[in-house]
Design a protein around this motif. Structure first.
Motif, PDB file in Angstrom:
ATOM      1  N   ARG A 132       6.179  -2.853   5.485  1.00  0.00           N
ATOM      2  CA  ARG A 132       5.428  -3.570   6.510  1.00  0.00           C
ATOM      3  C   ARG A 132       5.087  -4.972   6.014  1.00  0.00           C
ATOM      4  NH1 ARG A 132       3.114   1.688   6.962  1.00  0.00           N
ATOM      5  NH2 ARG A 132       3.406   2.574   9.042  1.00  0.00           N
ATOM      6  N   ALA A 133       4.854  -5.871   6.966  1.00  0.00           N
ATOM      7  CA  ALA A 133       4.427  -7.223   6.608  1.00  0.00           C
ATOM      8  C   ALA A 133       3.169  -7.157   5.761  1.00  0.00           C
ATOM      9  CB  ALA A 133       4.163  -8.023   7.876  1.00  0.00           C
ATOM     10  N   GLY A 134       3.140  -7.917   4.679  1.00  0.00           N
ATOM     11  CA  GLY A 134       1.972  -7.951   3.810  1.00  0.00           C
ATOM     12  C   GLY A 134       1.948  -6.878   2.743  1.00  0.00           C
ATOM     13  N   ASP A 135       3.108  -6.327   2.412  1.00  0.00           N
ATOM     14  CA  ASP A 135       3.160  -5.296   1.368  1.00  0.00           C
ATOM     15  C   ASP A 135       2.907  -5.868  -0.027  1.00  0.00           C
ATOM     16  OD1 ASP A 135       3.542  -3.110   2.952  1.00  0.00           O
ATOM     17  OD2 ASP A 135       5.713  -2.967   2.645  1.00  0.00           O
ATOM     18  N   TRP A 136       3.144  -7.149  -0.217  1.00  0.00           N
ATOM     19  CA  TRP A 136       2.920  -7.771  -1.525  1.00  0.00           C
ATOM     20  C   TRP A 136       2.481  -9.217  -1.304  1.00  0.00           C
ATOM     21  CZ3 TRP A 136       6.548 -11.562  -3.504  1.00  0.00           C
ATOM     22  CH2 TRP A 136       7.671 -11.763  -2.684  1.00  0.00           C
ATOM     23  N   GLY A 137       2.292  -9.966  -2.374  1.00  0.00           N
ATOM     24  CA  GLY A 137       1.778 -11.330  -2.253  1.00  0.00           C
ATOM     25  C   GLY A 137       2.798 -12.286  -1.674  1.00  0.00           C
ATOM     26  N   GLY A 138       3.485 -13.011  -2.521  1.00  0.00           N
ATOM     27  CA  GLY A 138       4.470 -13.982  -2.075  1.00  0.00           C
ATOM     28  C   GLY A 138       4.843 -14.891  -3.231  1.00  0.00           C
ATOM     29  N   ILE A 139       5.532 -15.978  -2.926  1.00  0.00           N
ATOM     30  CA  ILE A 139       5.996 -16.919  -3.938  1.00  0.00           C
ATOM     31  C   ILE A 139       5.299 -18.261  -3.707  1.00  0.00           C
ATOM     32  CG2 ILE A 139       7.992 -18.107  -4.912  1.00  0.00           C
ATOM     33  CD1 ILE A 139       9.718 -15.799  -3.863  1.00  0.00           C
ATOM     34  N   MET A 140       4.757 -18.844  -4.774  1.00  0.00           N
ATOM     35  CA  MET A 140       4.108 -20.153  -4.705  1.00  0.00           C
ATOM     36  C   MET A 140       4.742 -21.075  -5.735  1.00  0.00           C
ATOM     37  SD  MET A 140       0.098 -19.157  -4.089  1.00  0.00           S
ATOM     38  CE  MET A 140       0.078 -17.583  -4.920  1.00  0.00           C
ATOM     39  N   ILE A 141       5.187 -22.232  -5.272  1.00  0.00           N
ATOM     40  CA  ILE A 141       5.794 -23.227  -6.148  1.00  0.00           C
ATOM     41  C   ILE A 141       4.933 -24.479  -6.099  1.00  0.00           C
ATOM     42  CG2 ILE A 141       7.858 -24.569  -6.640  1.00  0.00           C
ATOM     43  CD1 ILE A 141       9.505 -22.410  -5.305  1.00  0.00           C
ATOM     44  N   LEU A 142       4.417 -24.883  -7.266  1.00  0.00           N
ATOM     45  CA  LEU A 142       3.453 -25.971  -7.350  1.00  0.00           C
ATOM     46  C   LEU A 142       4.048 -27.141  -8.140  1.00  0.00           C
ATOM     47  CD1 LEU A 142       0.343 -23.774  -8.302  1.00  0.00           C
ATOM     48  CD2 LEU A 142       1.326 -24.179  -6.035  1.00  0.00           C
ATOM     49  N   GLY A 143       3.986 -28.324  -7.548  1.00  0.00           N
ATOM     50  CA  GLY A 143       4.528 -29.500  -8.210  1.00  0.00           C
ATOM     51  C   GLY A 143       3.501 -30.610  -8.324  1.00  0.00           C
ATOM     52  N   ASP A 144       3.941 -31.775  -8.836  1.00  0.00           N
ATOM     53  CA  ASP A 144       3.022 -32.901  -9.029  1.00  0.00           C
ATOM     54  C   ASP A 144       3.390 -34.089  -8.154  1.00  0.00           C
ATOM     55  OD1 ASP A 144       5.332 -33.528 -10.392  1.00  0.00           O
ATOM     56  OD2 ASP A 144       4.339 -34.165 -12.231  1.00  0.00           O
ATOM     57  N   ALA A 145       3.961 -33.806  -6.963  1.00  0.00           N
ATOM     58  CA  ALA A 145       4.208 -34.864  -5.977  1.00  0.00           C
ATOM     59  C   ALA A 145       2.926 -35.133  -5.188  1.00  0.00           C
ATOM     60  CB  ALA A 145       5.349 -34.447  -5.045  1.00  0.00           C
ATOM     61  N   PRO A 146       2.854 -36.290  -4.500  1.00  0.00           N
ATOM     62  CA  PRO A 146       1.605 -36.693  -3.850  1.00  0.00           C
ATOM     63  C   PRO A 146       1.212 -35.812  -2.659  1.00  0.00           C
ATOM     64  CG  PRO A 146       3.052 -38.583  -4.195  1.00  0.00           C
ATOM     65  CD  PRO A 146       3.868 -37.359  -4.472  1.00  0.00           C
ATOM     66  N   THR A 147      -0.092 -35.761  -2.402  1.00  0.00           N
ATOM     67  CA  THR A 147      -0.662 -35.235  -1.171  1.00  0.00           C
ATOM     68  C   THR A 147      -1.632 -36.295  -0.648  1.00  0.00           C
ATOM     69  OG1 THR A 147      -2.677 -34.194  -2.027  1.00  0.00           O
ATOM     70  CG2 THR A 147      -0.625 -32.960  -2.291  1.00  0.00           C
ATOM     71  N   ASN A 148      -2.219 -36.048   0.514  1.00  0.00           N
ATOM     72  CA  ASN A 148      -3.223 -36.990   1.029  1.00  0.00           C
ATOM     73  C   ASN A 148      -4.644 -36.514   0.749  1.00  0.00           C
ATOM     74  OD1 ASN A 148      -3.459 -34.884   2.839  1.00  0.00           O
ATOM     75  ND2 ASN A 148      -3.226 -36.129   4.685  1.00  0.00           N
ATOM     76  N   LYS A 149      -4.794 -35.502  -0.109  1.00  0.00           N
ATOM     77  CA  LYS A 149      -6.122 -34.986  -0.428  1.00  0.00           C
ATOM     78  C   LYS A 149      -6.830 -35.875  -1.451  1.00  0.00           C
ATOM     79  CE  LYS A 149      -6.977 -30.638  -0.434  1.00  0.00           C
ATOM     80  NZ  LYS A 149      -7.090 -29.191  -0.728  1.00  0.00           N
ATOM     81  N   PHE A 150      -8.155 -35.793  -1.461  1.00  0.00           N
ATOM     82  CA  PHE A 150      -8.917 -36.385  -2.557  1.00  0.00           C
ATOM     83  C   PHE A 150      -8.779 -35.446  -3.757  1.00  0.00           C
ATOM     84  CE2 PHE A 150     -11.338 -38.236   1.067  1.00  0.00           C
ATOM     85  CZ  PHE A 150     -11.146 -39.570   0.754  1.00  0.00           C
ATOM     86  N   GLY A 151      -8.219 -35.925  -4.859  1.00  0.00           N
ATOM     87  CA  GLY A 151      -8.019 -35.063  -6.018  1.00  0.00           C
ATOM     88  C   GLY A 151      -6.858 -34.110  -5.803  1.00  0.00           C
ATOM     89  N   ASN A 152      -6.730 -33.155  -6.715  1.00  0.00           N
ATOM     90  CA  ASN A 152      -5.647 -32.184  -6.644  1.00  0.00           C
ATOM     91  C   ASN A 152      -6.038 -30.988  -5.785  1.00  0.00           C
ATOM     92  OD1 ASN A 152      -3.970 -33.664  -8.316  1.00  0.00           O
ATOM     93  ND2 ASN A 152      -4.728 -32.682 -10.171  1.00  0.00           N
ATOM     94  N   GLY A 153      -5.028 -30.306  -5.259  1.00  0.00           N
ATOM     95  CA  GLY A 153      -5.260 -29.053  -4.564  1.00  0.00           C
ATOM     96  C   GLY A 153      -5.186 -27.895  -5.531  1.00  0.00           C
ATOM     97  N   SER A 154      -5.557 -26.708  -5.054  1.00  0.00           N
ATOM     98  CA  SER A 154      -5.520 -25.511  -5.886  1.00  0.00           C
ATOM     99  C   SER A 154      -5.226 -24.295  -5.015  1.00  0.00           C
ATOM    100  CB  SER A 154      -6.855 -25.314  -6.613  1.00  0.00           C
ATOM    101  OG  SER A 154      -6.862 -24.074  -7.312  1.00  0.00           O
ATOM    102  N   VAL A 155      -4.501 -23.339  -5.582  1.00  0.00           N
ATOM    103  CA  VAL A 155      -4.243 -22.074  -4.892  1.00  0.00           C
ATOM    104  C   VAL A 155      -4.964 -20.927  -5.599  1.00  0.00           C
ATOM    105  CG1 VAL A 155      -2.039 -22.832  -3.930  1.00  0.00           C
ATOM    106  CG2 VAL A 155      -2.082 -21.714  -6.172  1.00  0.00           C
ATOM    107  N   ALA A 156      -5.993 -21.261  -6.380  1.00  0.00           N
ATOM    108  CA  ALA A 156      -6.700 -20.244  -7.169  1.00  0.00           C
ATOM    109  C   ALA A 156      -7.279 -19.144  -6.302  1.00  0.00           C
ATOM    110  CB  ALA A 156      -7.804 -20.899  -7.993  1.00  0.00           C
ATOM    111  N   ALA A 157      -7.693 -19.481  -5.073  1.00  0.00           N
ATOM    112  CA  ALA A 157      -8.348 -18.490  -4.216  1.00  0.00           C
ATOM    113  C   ALA A 157      -7.432 -17.330  -3.852  1.00  0.00           C
ATOM    114  CB  ALA A 157      -8.854 -19.171  -2.942  1.00  0.00           C
TER     115      ALA A 157
END
Length: 443
Positions: A132-157
């Motif tokens: 079923r959908a949601g049986d496991w987490g997923g894949i996250m790929i994090l790089g150091d290219a720009p975003t429009n956020k103040f500071g860096n983002g995080s996926v810690a949550a």
């Protein structure tokens, strides 16, 4: 005029008509052959990949290669760190653990080389007997290219009970436009999107701060409980990618992403949705909360060409009355979209603009729709919560944009939707010309 000259001009006219007719077939996903063949799987619940023989857990801090001869289990939050490269052989199967919300995160500076083959794709999937959908987490790929956020983002949550040593490995964003996080090619991601207590749903594939040296093509995300493809900042192209019956958005762009989406497919089902109830094929915004971004930086910009965006309703009118069908495309404030040669079929309506967008020439020139095929939609382009779309109809209905409108059923519009094993979502030859009501083309 000499007879030979007249014949030559007649030949050029016929050639021109033929060329224009052929060009108008190049809407939606294109290819001489059906590029979905061999590597995709539209019935993944019928696949058995075997039991895991190797476990992946904790941190991978040196170059590592996964072999096709093994079936791997992602146990808990698995990180690739310390600038290491994870290489995955074609045909390798990786199963996400259900109980521990198995996930794979490629941290900033590290790489994944998942370079499968058309005849031997790499598969990330569920290990449950009834998937079923949601049986496991997923894949996250994090790089150091720009975003429009103040500071860096995080996926810690997303990583519940995260080891303190790994908090730094959940950050993304920087100044490196040419950031290279590796290759994803001929890869399937099935039944991802486990729900977390703090961050909602995992996504099938999350790419955050990923730069333009990263290659993403021929990736299929099916039955994701969250978004299929989520892109946060960065800038790169997605080519020949597929989202199939995701609960969340199919393609979600945010935080100043500068991306191309090319020759790609999204198939939605009105009978599948998550509790948030706001899912679209293409969702383009520049922030969740305006105070978290620097508006002097680039907002999200997407260049989209040759997409097929399809709602798979058995009874579209009934599903719309029941509130099961939403818009196909959503464009938010301070965002730009240039979409060409795309088929949008079976939505309610085709496109919605966020209510913050003022309808004037400056803003409309940032949201382009040209050579489109809007089919069987309950309305075309509207501003959120506004039923009067005369200005938008006049603008995008201008013959200079070459947009086409039709009311054909899906089975009549696409080559072969009923083939469960090898469906063909390309537009039928001459379908557009048969339904075009432009008097200049009818002459």
């Amino acid at each position: 005029m000499k007879k030979s000259t007249r014949m030559f001009l007649l030949f050029l006219l016929v050639l021109g008509i033929y060329s224009n007719s052929y060009a108008q077939q190049e809407k939606g996903i294109v290819g001489i052959d059906n590029w979905l063949n061999n590597w995709t799987q539209f019935r993944p619940n019928q696949e058995y990949y075997g039991e895991p023989t190797q476990i992946l857990t904790g941190s991978i801090n040196k170059d590592t290669r996964l072999s096709k001869r093994y079936v791997y289990l992602l146990l808990g939050s698995v990180f690739v760190v310390n600038n290491a490269t994870l290489t995955i052989e074609p045909g390798t199967v990786i199963i996400g653990d259900y109980k521990t919300k198995g996930s794979l995160t490629i941290s900033k500076g590290s790489k994944i080389i998942a370079d499968g083959l058309e005849t031997d794709p790499i598969v990330f999937t569920s290990g449950k007997s009834v998937k079923r959908a949601g049986d496991w987490g997923g894949i996250m790929i994090l790089g150091d290219a720009p975003t429009n956020k103040f500071g860096n983002g995080s996926v810690a949550a997303f990583h519940e009970q995260l080891d303190a040593n790994n908090y730094g490995n959940t950050n993304y964003g920087g100044d490196n436009v040419e950031s290279n996080s590796g290759i994803l090619r001929y890869v399937r991601i099935e039944y991802a999107g486990k729900r977390t207590k703090t961050a909602g749903y995992f996504d099938g594939l999350l790419l955050a701060g990923v730069g333009n040296k990263t290659k993403v093509s021929n990736v299929m995300v099916s039955y994701a409980a969250g978004d299929a493809f989520k892109i946060l900042g960065g800038g790169f192209n997605l080519e020949q990618v597929v989202s199939y019956k995701s609960n969340g958005n199919d393609f979600n762009f945010n935080y100043g992403a500068q991306c191309g989406l090319i020759n790609s497919l999204a198939v939605r089902s009105p009978y599948i949705s998550n509790s948030e109830g706001s899912s679209r094929c293409v969702h383009i915004i520049s922030y969740q909360e305006q105070g978290e971004v620097d508006l002097s930086k680039k907002g999200t910009t997407v260049m989209a060409k040759n997409l097929t965006l399809l709602n798979d309703s058995e009874d579209l009118a009934s599903d719309i009355k029941l509130g099961l069908v939403r818009e196909g495309i959503y464009v938010g404030h301070n965002s730009s979209l240039d979409m060409k040669k795309t088929v949008v079929s079976g939505f309610n309506p085709a496109v919605i603009f966020e209510k913050k967008i003022t309808i004037n020439q400056e803003n409309l020139e940032k949201i382009q729709f040209s050579e489109m095929y809007f089919n069987n939609c309950n309305g075309n382009i509207f501003v959120e919560n506004n039923t009067n779309n005369d200005d938008l109809e006049n603008w995008y209905g201008n013959s200079a944009f070459f947009n086409v409108y039709s009311k054909g059923h899906n089975a009549e519009t696409f080559i072969d939707l009923n083939n469960e094993r090898r469906p063909d979502f390309r537009l039928k030859i001459n379908k557009i010309i048969a339904t075009n009501n432009d008097p200049d083309l009818d002459d």
